[in-house]
Design an enzyme around this catalytic site. Structure first.
Site, PDB file in Angstrom:
ATOM      1  N   ARG A   1     -28.156  45.348 -25.900  1.00 27.74           N
ATOM      2  CA  ARG A   1     -28.587  45.944 -27.165  1.00 27.74           C
ATOM      3  C   ARG A   1     -30.107  45.996 -27.327  1.00 27.74           C
ATOM      4  NH1 ARG A   1     -25.223  42.677 -31.390  1.00 27.74           N
ATOM      5  NH2 ARG A   1     -24.711  41.381 -29.590  1.00 27.74           N
TER       6      ARG A   1
ATOM      7  N   GLN B   1     -26.053  32.671 -11.688  1.00 28.08           N
ATOM      8  CA  GLN B   1     -24.685  33.015 -12.073  1.00 28.08           C
ATOM      9  C   GLN B   1     -24.518  34.501 -11.756  1.00 28.08           C
ATOM     10  OE1 GLN B   1     -23.749  33.369 -16.228  1.00 28.08           O
ATOM     11  NE2 GLN B   1     -21.646  32.676 -15.967  1.00 28.08           N
TER      12      GLN B   1
ATOM     13  N   TYR C   1     -29.851  28.115 -25.319  1.00 30.50           N
ATOM     14  CA  TYR C   1     -29.782  29.536 -24.983  1.00 30.50           C
ATOM     15  C   TYR C   1     -31.205  30.091 -24.855  1.00 30.50           C
ATOM     16  CZ  TYR C   1     -24.828  29.774 -26.540  1.00 30.50           C
ATOM     17  OH  TYR C   1     -23.481  29.613 -26.684  1.00 30.50           O
ATOM     18  N   GLY C   2     -31.418  30.860 -23.818  1.00 26.58           N
ATOM     19  CA  GLY C   2     -32.731  31.482 -23.633  1.00 26.58           C
ATOM     20  C   GLY C   2     -33.069  32.499 -24.695  1.00 26.58           C
TER      21      GLY C   2
ATOM     22  N   ARG D   1     -66.831  39.899 -23.946  1.00 28.30           N
ATOM     23  CA  ARG D   1     -65.879  39.758 -22.839  1.00 28.30           C
ATOM     24  C   ARG D   1     -65.997  38.388 -22.154  1.00 28.30           C
ATOM     25  NH1 ARG D   1     -67.034  44.900 -19.438  1.00 28.30           N
ATOM     26  NH2 ARG D   1     -65.627  43.795 -18.011  1.00 28.30           N
TER      27      ARG D   1
ATOM     28  N   ALA E   1     -82.191  48.308 -29.500  1.00 27.80           N
ATOM     29  CA  ALA E   1     -81.025  49.189 -29.525  1.00 27.80           C
ATOM     30  C   ALA E   1     -80.910  49.979 -28.231  1.00 27.80           C
ATOM     31  CB  ALA E   1     -81.132  50.144 -30.712  1.00 27.80           C
TER      32      ALA E   1
ATOM     33  N   SER F   1     -86.285  49.615 -27.350  1.00 29.86           N
ATOM     34  CA  SER F   1     -85.033  50.371 -27.403  1.00 29.86           C
ATOM     35  C   SER F   1     -84.853  51.271 -26.193  1.00 29.86           C
ATOM     36  CB  SER F   1     -85.001  51.237 -28.664  1.00 29.86           C
ATOM     37  OG  SER F   1     -85.008  50.400 -29.792  1.00 29.86           O
TER      38      SER F   1
ATOM     39  N   ALA G   1     -90.258  50.782 -25.053  1.00 30.23           N
ATOM     40  CA  ALA G   1     -89.024  51.538 -25.290  1.00 30.23           C
ATOM     41  C   ALA G   1     -88.848  52.634 -24.249  1.00 30.23           C
ATOM     42  CB  ALA G   1     -89.058  52.149 -26.684  1.00 30.23           C
TER      43      ALA G   1
HETATM   44  C1  UD1 Z   1     -21.601  32.157 -28.156  1.00 29.31           C
HETATM   45  C2  UD1 Z   1     -20.577  31.118 -28.504  1.00 29.31           C
HETATM   46  C3  UD1 Z   1     -20.257  31.186 -29.996  1.00 29.31           C
HETATM   47  C4  UD1 Z   1     -21.526  31.025 -30.797  1.00 29.31           C
HETATM   48  C5  UD1 Z   1     -22.587  32.016 -30.356  1.00 29.31           C
HETATM   49  C6  UD1 Z   1     -23.891  31.673 -30.997  1.00 29.31           C
HETATM   50  C7  UD1 Z   1     -19.155  30.818 -26.549  1.00 29.31           C
HETATM   51  C8  UD1 Z   1     -17.900  31.183 -25.923  1.00 29.31           C
HETATM   52  N1  UD1 Z   1     -19.385  31.358 -27.730  1.00 29.31           N
HETATM   53  O1  UD1 Z   1     -21.006  33.405 -28.383  1.00 29.31           O
HETATM   54  O2  UD1 Z   1     -19.355  30.185 -30.346  1.00 29.31           O
HETATM   55  O3  UD1 Z   1     -21.256  31.185 -32.180  1.00 29.31           O
HETATM   56  O4  UD1 Z   1     -22.767  31.962 -28.945  1.00 29.31           O
HETATM   57  O5  UD1 Z   1     -24.831  32.651 -30.725  1.00 29.31           O
HETATM   58  O6  UD1 Z   1     -19.910  30.039 -26.010  1.00 29.31           O
HETATM   59  N2  UD1 Z   1     -24.534  33.578 -21.043  1.00 29.31           N
HETATM   60  C9  UD1 Z   1     -24.702  33.361 -19.699  1.00 29.31           C
HETATM   61  N3  UD1 Z   1     -23.653  33.643 -18.854  1.00 29.31           N
HETATM   62  C10 UD1 Z   1     -22.457  34.111 -19.309  1.00 29.31           C
HETATM   63  C11 UD1 Z   1     -22.312  34.314 -20.693  1.00 29.31           C
HETATM   64  C12 UD1 Z   1     -23.360  34.037 -21.543  1.00 29.31           C
HETATM   65  O7  UD1 Z   1     -25.763  32.934 -19.249  1.00 29.31           O
HETATM   66  O8  UD1 Z   1     -21.579  34.311 -18.473  1.00 29.31           O
HETATM   67  C13 UD1 Z   1     -25.664  33.274 -21.942  1.00 29.31           C
HETATM   68  C14 UD1 Z   1     -26.192  34.506 -22.650  1.00 29.31           C
HETATM   69  O9  UD1 Z   1     -27.279  35.062 -21.936  1.00 29.31           O
HETATM   70  C15 UD1 Z   1     -26.647  33.934 -23.993  1.00 29.31           C
HETATM   71  C16 UD1 Z   1     -25.707  32.767 -24.225  1.00 29.31           C
HETATM   72  O10 UD1 Z   1     -25.187  32.426 -22.973  1.00 29.31           O
HETATM   73  O11 UD1 Z   1     -27.950  33.438 -23.928  1.00 29.31           O
HETATM   74  C17 UD1 Z   1     -24.608  33.092 -25.197  1.00 29.31           C
HETATM   75  O12 UD1 Z   1     -23.849  34.154 -24.719  1.00 29.31           O
HETATM   76  P1  UD1 Z   1     -23.259  35.280 -25.648  1.00 29.31           P
HETATM   77  O13 UD1 Z   1     -22.552  36.258 -24.833  1.00 29.31           O
HETATM   78  O14 UD1 Z   1     -24.320  35.767 -26.568  1.00 29.31           O
HETATM   79  O15 UD1 Z   1     -22.203  34.442 -26.485  1.00 29.31           O
HETATM   80  P2  UD1 Z   1     -21.586  34.815 -27.870  1.00 29.31           P
HETATM   81  O16 UD1 Z   1     -20.434  35.687 -27.663  1.00 29.31           O
HETATM   82  O17 UD1 Z   1     -22.636  35.255 -28.782  1.00 29.31           O
END
Ligand code: UD1
Ligand code: MG
Length: 455
Positions: free
Chosen positions: A15, A73, A100-101, A331, A378, A403, A421
């Site tokens: 998205r 992964q 989460y990143g 700079r 200047a 100048s 100048a």
């Molecule tokens: C997840 C949680 C949900 C929570 C929500 C909060 C699970 C099953 N669900 O849902 O309960 O309310 O986050 O935002 O955990 N990612 C990976 N590998 C994967 C899948 C995801 O690295 O195979 C990472 C994504 O990049 C992201 C995070 O894990 O940073 C969460 O994944 P996302 O798909 O957003 O999970 P949600 O469905 O939002």
């Protein structure tokens, strides 16, 4: 006790509609992932792991120079599967924190509270009450309000969807327990994924205590899925910075119109006008004033100095009571001593300018050493580049450069020397002497102006 921090960053973030992996999008000038890493690094005795997948190469570049272990992964089979990729490298006797990143603004204090729970053998879970919980995993509690499960939105019943307490995704779990639970996850659910959240029900069944903790602010656990949410978090971050600065004794003409992308250190009675951007490491000492629309990057400005409107200052050290701008460009490598004045449309690069010296208008000073109390007129240009090499210009104390002078480097102008100048200076000018290097003026006494031709 040892802590392994596993940061999930393999998701696609479709998205965002971007060629850049989602976690690399910046908040306050820094990739979201790096915010998470910096916070995780505040935890004592910890080792960081990042799970990469989509855009792995790009993300890995960010990690290359840091002491972080990377787990790939290859296929995104769910959050449980993602954690499992990093788990073999985690210490069995320790605790695992899952982050989460794309949840960039999580605070170390919150993580410490979660860790406390896990250190006692509990499962520390970060939850939040949301007005609109749509899309999130719901926290299911029993009659005595103990957490017993997390049900993902897509798997939830109508009744469960009424629950407003949701899973933030952030948790701390004793490693041994995680090791025993992850292999038991199944993908038989609405999304066909290995849900990390299913370990909650396993914990409840085994009588492991689940301690749900709430963050101080909702934004701390706010995830970013699109550019709107990215902008919202950016604004929130900036409003927090503005509050911090005002609390420290800074006047902000409009706290909604300042952006800090790095570390801004301030003294008292600093005044910052609207629409200024601060990048990297910036220090503003007591009484510094910054005019509107300035950009200041990796710079230190000493007491009482004033930066006028529309100036860009990058990589400079500026002394006490200096006045710079409006419309100045400073700079990297520039050192401006106390009480120097740099005026409009002046560019200074890698130059040291002594106390009380002035470059007031329309000049380029690059690779130069200027003494004290000199006046640079200047339109003065240091011709520092011959197309191949850069050369140095040296100007002594009390010099006066007229100048529209071109100083062809390498060249020296002595103490108290004067340049007429319009000169193009190619030879050194000794102390106290005048150099005139321009065509002499001719006078034509019987000159008649042309008259209009009859047609
Ligand atoms: C997840 C949680 C949900 C929570 C929500 C909060 C699970 C099953 N669900 O849902 O309960 O309310 O986050 O935002 O955990 N990612 C990976 N590998 C994967 C899948 C995801 O690295 O195979 C990472 C994504 O990049 C992201 C995070 O894990 O940073 C969460 O994944 P996302 O798909 O957003 O999970 P949600 O469905 O939002
Ligand atoms: Mg999500």
């Amino acid at each position: 006790m040892h802590t392994d921090v596993v940061i999930l960053a393999a998701g696609q973030g479709s998205r965002m509609k971007s060629a850049l992996p989602k976690v690399m999008h910046p908040i306050a000038g820094k990739p979201m992932l790096q915010h998470v890493i910096d916070t995780a690094n505040k935890l004592e005795n910890s080792k960081l792991h990042v799970v990469v997948g989509h855009g792995a190469e790009h993300v890995q570049k960010q990690l290359d120079t840091q002491a972080i272990s990377v787990a790939l992964q290859a296929q995104q089979l769910g959050t449980g599967h993602a954690v499992a990729q990093a788990l073999p490298k985690c210490q069995k006797e320790g605790v695992v924190v899952i982050l989460y990143g794309d949840v960039p603004l999580i605070q170390a204090t919150t993580l410490q509270s979660l860790l406390q729970q896990a250190h006692q053998g509990h499962l520390g879970l970060l939850t939040v009450e949301l007005q609109d919980p749509t899309g999130y995993g719901r926290i299911v509690r029993n009659d005595v309000r103990d957490v017993v499960a997390i049900i993902e939105h897509k798997d939830a019943t109508e009744e469960q969807r009424e629950i407003c307490e949701v899973n933030t995704g952030i948790m701390a779990v004793p490693c041994e327990l995680l090791n025993s639970w992850l292999p038991k996850l199944s993908s038989e659910n609405a999304q066909g994924e290995y849900y990390l959240t299913d370990i909650i029900a396993m914990a409840a069944e085994e009588g492991v205590r689940i301690s749900a903790i709430q963050p101080e602010t909702e934004q701390e656990v706010q995830g970013v899925n699109n550019r709107q949410q990215l902008a919202e978090l950016e604004r929130w971050y900036q409003s927090q910075e503005a509050q911090r600065l005002m609390t420290a004794g800074v006047t902000l003409y409009d706290p909604a119109r300042i952006d800090v992308r790095g570390k801004l250190t301030v003294g008292q009675d600093v005044v910052i006008d609207i629409n200024c951007v601060f990048e990297g490491d910036v220090t503003l000492a007591d009484g510094v004033t910054i005019g509107p629309h300035c950009v200041i990057r990796n710079t230190s400005i000493q007491t009482g100095s004033c930066i006028e409107a529309h100036s860009l200052i990058d990589g400079a050290n500026i002394g006490v009571d200096a006045v710079i701008g409006p419309f100045a460009r400073i700079r990297p490598g520039t050192e401006l001593a106390n009480s120097t004045k740099i005026g409009n449309f002046v560019e200074i690069k890698k130059a040291v300018i002594g106390q009380g010296s002035k470059v007031n208008h329309l000049s380029y000073i690059g690779d130069a050493l200027i003494g004290e109390n000199s006046n640079i007129g200047a339109g003065t240009i240091t011709c520092n580049y011959d197309g191949v090499n850069k050369s140095q210009t040296e100007i002594g104390d009390g010099a006066f450069i007229g100048s529209n002078t071109a100083l062809v480097a390498p060249v020296k102008v002595g103490h108290q020397a004067t340049i007429a100048a319009g000169s193009t200076i190619t030879k050194d000018t000794p102390d106290g002497q005048l150099a005139v290097a321009r065509a002499q003026q001719k006078l034509v006494s019987h000159w008649k102006r042309p008259t209009k031709r009859q047609s």
